[in-house]
Design a protein around this motif. Structure first.
Motif, mmCIF file in Angstrom:
data_model
loop_
_atom_site.group_PDB
_atom_site.id
_atom_site.type_symbol
_atom_site.label_atom_id
_atom_site.label_comp_id
_atom_site.label_asym_id
_atom_site.label_seq_id
_atom_site.Cartn_x
_atom_site.Cartn_y
_atom_site.Cartn_z
ATOM 1 N N CYS A 83 -18.567 -42.784 49.279
ATOM 2 C CA CYS A 83 -17.855 -42.160 48.346
ATOM 3 C C CYS A 83 -17.375 -40.798 48.379
ATOM 4 N N ALA A 84 -18.453 -40.031 48.968
ATOM 5 C CA ALA A 84 -18.169 -38.600 48.995
ATOM 6 C C ALA A 84 -17.195 -38.443 50.097
ATOM 7 N N ALA A 85 -17.293 -39.068 51.292
ATOM 8 C CA ALA A 85 -16.563 -38.910 52.534
ATOM 9 C C ALA A 85 -15.025 -39.326 52.109
ATOM 10 N N ALA A 86 -15.011 -40.477 51.080
ATOM 11 C CA ALA A 86 -13.728 -40.615 50.774
ATOM 12 C C ALA A 86 -12.871 -40.078 49.846
ATOM 13 N N GLY A 87 -14.021 -38.952 49.236
ATOM 14 C CA GLY A 87 -12.930 -38.307 48.004
ATOM 15 C C GLY A 87 -12.998 -38.749 46.668
ATOM 16 N N ALA A 88 -13.992 -39.953 46.477
ATOM 17 C CA ALA A 88 -13.736 -40.536 45.385
ATOM 18 C C ALA A 88 -14.276 -39.727 44.226
ATOM 19 N N PRO A 89 -13.744 -39.389 42.870
ATOM 20 C CA PRO A 89 -14.253 -38.653 41.804
ATOM 21 C C PRO A 89 -15.468 -39.167 41.581
ATOM 22 N N ASN A 90 -16.508 -38.070 40.785
ATOM 23 C CA ASN A 90 -17.656 -38.697 40.248
ATOM 24 C C ASN A 90 -17.617 -39.447 39.062
ATOM 25 N N LEU A 91 -18.534 -40.229 38.971
ATOM 26 C CA LEU A 91 -18.840 -40.847 37.643
ATOM 27 C C LEU A 91 -19.603 -39.978 36.492
ATOM 28 N N ALA A 92 -19.060 -40.208 35.386
ATOM 29 C CA ALA A 92 -20.351 -39.194 34.387
ATOM 30 C C ALA A 92 -21.439 -39.800 34.411
ATOM 31 N N PRO A 93 -22.613 -38.767 34.878
ATOM 32 C CA PRO A 93 -23.909 -39.429 34.909
ATOM 33 C C PRO A 93 -24.754 -39.668 33.787
ATOM 34 N N MET A 94 -24.369 -39.069 32.575
ATOM 35 C CA MET A 94 -25.107 -39.114 31.372
ATOM 36 C C MET A 94 -25.453 -40.407 30.857
ATOM 37 N N GLY A 95 -24.439 -41.341 31.042
ATOM 38 C CA GLY A 95 -24.917 -42.769 30.582
ATOM 39 C C GLY A 95 -25.480 -43.682 31.822
ATOM 40 N N LEU A 96 -24.558 -43.590 32.787
ATOM 41 C CA LEU A 96 -25.219 -44.528 34.019
ATOM 42 C C LEU A 96 -26.536 -44.204 34.766
ATOM 43 N N LYS A 97 -26.740 -42.957 34.990
ATOM 44 C CA LYS A 97 -27.799 -42.297 35.710
ATOM 45 C C LYS A 97 -28.964 -41.982 34.899
ATOM 46 N N MET A 98 -28.628 -41.436 33.458
ATOM 47 C CA MET A 98 -29.515 -41.041 32.722
ATOM 48 C C MET A 98 -30.230 -41.839 31.575
ATOM 49 N N VAL A 99 -29.307 -41.862 30.421
ATOM 50 C CA VAL A 99 -30.040 -42.608 29.331
ATOM 51 C C VAL A 99 -29.951 -44.215 29.542
ATOM 52 N N GLY A 100 -28.973 -44.785 30.364
ATOM 53 C CA GLY A 100 -29.486 -46.055 30.873
ATOM 54 C C GLY A 100 -30.607 -46.349 31.489
ATOM 55 N N TRP A 167 -16.089 -34.690 24.222
ATOM 56 C CA TRP A 167 -15.424 -36.056 24.643
ATOM 57 C C TRP A 167 -16.413 -37.259 24.318
ATOM 58 N N ALA A 168 -17.734 -36.783 24.034
ATOM 59 C CA ALA A 168 -18.940 -37.788 23.922
ATOM 60 C C ALA A 168 -18.582 -38.620 22.667
ATOM 61 N N THR A 169 -18.820 -39.937 22.782
ATOM 62 C CA THR A 169 -19.051 -40.751 21.640
ATOM 63 C C THR A 169 -20.629 -40.721 21.081
ATOM 64 N N HIS A 170 -21.508 -40.648 21.941
ATOM 65 C CA HIS A 170 -23.310 -40.704 21.644
ATOM 66 C C HIS A 170 -23.597 -39.539 22.321
ATOM 67 N N MET A 171 -24.697 -39.076 21.985
ATOM 68 C CA MET A 171 -25.831 -38.313 22.507
ATOM 69 C C MET A 171 -27.187 -38.872 22.435
ATOM 70 N N PHE A 172 -27.976 -38.474 23.675
ATOM 71 C CA PHE A 172 -29.303 -38.507 23.570
ATOM 72 C C PHE A 172 -29.942 -37.310 23.544
#
Length: 399
Positions: A83-100, A167-172
């Motif tokens: 993904c980095a090599a292809a130049g893909a944009p980053n996903l928001a980490p707060m939900g997928l990588k942290m609170v999830g 922009w957030a709908t929720h906060m942890f």
């Protein structure tokens, strides 16, 4: 440590490359190229997340039973690198990588059933309420109060440097539910809806001229007790678990892309007829940065090797936090130096993906200064590098 990919992993890598070739539109590639921090604006990151979600790849580390890809450590590393090599944009980490992941470990069955699918689809967009004025790296000193009142907690105080709170709908968030005793033992982990009455978001405009962070004020905000994750006053345990994901590795792939782009810029930039890449002093700085990036990559492979055999990376994650952020900052400095005066031209509107404004100077200089300014925070967030050195001193050197 064997760094060679097996036949199945090579096939997987090829499948990822083919997918990225198909799925990454020119607009999304431009978003990735013009990103000035690890965070991408909500509308762009969600557009890419929906594409990945349809493919089943939005959450590489999530188990299949929760809608994730269920990949092992090697495949997650391959995917991030491609993904980095292809130049893909980053996903928001707060939900997928942290609170999830936190919900999977500490959440109730009701919390998991309700929130995990909405995080995966992007329907819920999360922000993190940790830092406060005077309580950043010393997170245990936080003072925002939560007082139990019937079926609710009543929150008063503020959080600062809250990325994408606008922009957030929720906060942890972490709140203080007990003032006596050890500071860490009086903290509780809460989930809340950002539309709750009494919440006010005030923007903080960065030196790069961007609205990425905020201060969030809480005035008698009522949050249901059902929003608590883990036991009351045991939020520090939950917070430490989450920080393992915030400080995770995977930076080397992006650093290598940045290094390659800098070499291309240096080959184009010239003074008095001489290319910048031919300047011995500049070439030395670029070579030193290359060594830093290689060190990060080798450190990440060590962690990958440990995890793939059931081990624990331990304090190596602190070392990678230091090395990765300092290598990124070094590359930013070199980029600004390479672009010269054009790096200092403030072109906020032209940086917006899809903008048709004429760029002053070469296209590659457009975001170099903004990245340099934004990434000064990289050695502070997620536990400052000074804190990481203290961890290494205690756990590795026995100081």
């Amino acid at each position: 440590m064997n760094l060679d990919l097996g036949a199945e992993d090579r096939r997987f890598r090829d499948d990822v490359r083919a997918f990225l070739d198909r799925a990454l539109t020119p607009d999304l590639r431009q978003v990735g190229q013009r990103a000035t921090s690890v965070f991408t604006d909500k509308r762009h990151s969600l557009a890419w997340q929906r594409i990945l979600h349809a493919q089943g790849w939005a959450a590489p580390a999530w188990p299949v039973e929760h809608g994730g890809a269920g990949w092992n450590e090697v495949r997650r590393y391959i995917f991030a690198a491609e993904c980095a090599a292809a130049g893909a944009p980053n996903l928001a980490p707060m939900g997928l990588k942290m609170v999830g992941p936190v919900l999977m470990r500490f959440g109730t069955e009701q919390q998991k059933a309700l929130l995990l699918p909405r995080i995966l689809s992007g329907e819920d967009y999360w922000c993190q309420g940790y830092s406060e004025p005077g309580s950043g790296s010393d997170l245990a000193s936080l003072q925002m109060k939560a007082v139990a009142d019937g079926d609710d907690y009543v929150l008063n105080g503020s959080k600062i440097w809250t990325t994408h709170a606008q922009w957030a709908t929720h906060m942890f968030c972490l709140v203080r539910t007990r003032a006596e005793g050890k500071p860490q033992a009086g903290i509780t982990f809460l989930l809340l809806d950002m539309k709750t009455p009494g919440i006010r978001v005030e923007p903080i405009i960065t030196l790069a001229g961007e609205h990425e962070v905020n201060q969030v004020f809480f005035d008698d905000v009522r949050v249901p007790l059902s929003g608590r994750v883990g036991a009351e006053n045991d939020g520090w345990t939950v917070a430490k678990y989450l920080l393992e994901f915030e400080r995770g590795g995977g930076a080397a792939a992006g650093l290598k892309v940045s290094l390659s782009r800098l070499a291309e810029i240096a080959a184009l930039e010239a003074q008095d007829g001489a290319r910048l890449i031919d300047d011995p002093l500049f070439r030395r700085r670029l070579s030193e940065a290359q060594v830093m990036v290689q060190a990060v990559e080798m450190g990440e492979h060590r962690v990958l090797s440990a995890l793939s055999t059931g081990g624990n990376p331990g304090p190596v994650s602190s070392m990678l936090k230091i090395q990765g952020t300092e290598a990124m900052q070094r590359l930013d400095e070199i980029g600004v130096e390479a672009a010269g005066h054009y790096a200092a031209v403030h072109q906020l509107a032209a940086r917006e993906p899809g903008s048709n404004l004429m760029v002053v100077g070469p296209e590659y200089a457009l975001v170099l200064m903004a990245r340099y300014l934004n990434n000064r925070a990289a050695s502070i967030y997620g536990g400052s590098n000074e804190i990481q050195r203290d961890i290494i001193g205690r756990l590795v050197l026995g100081l």
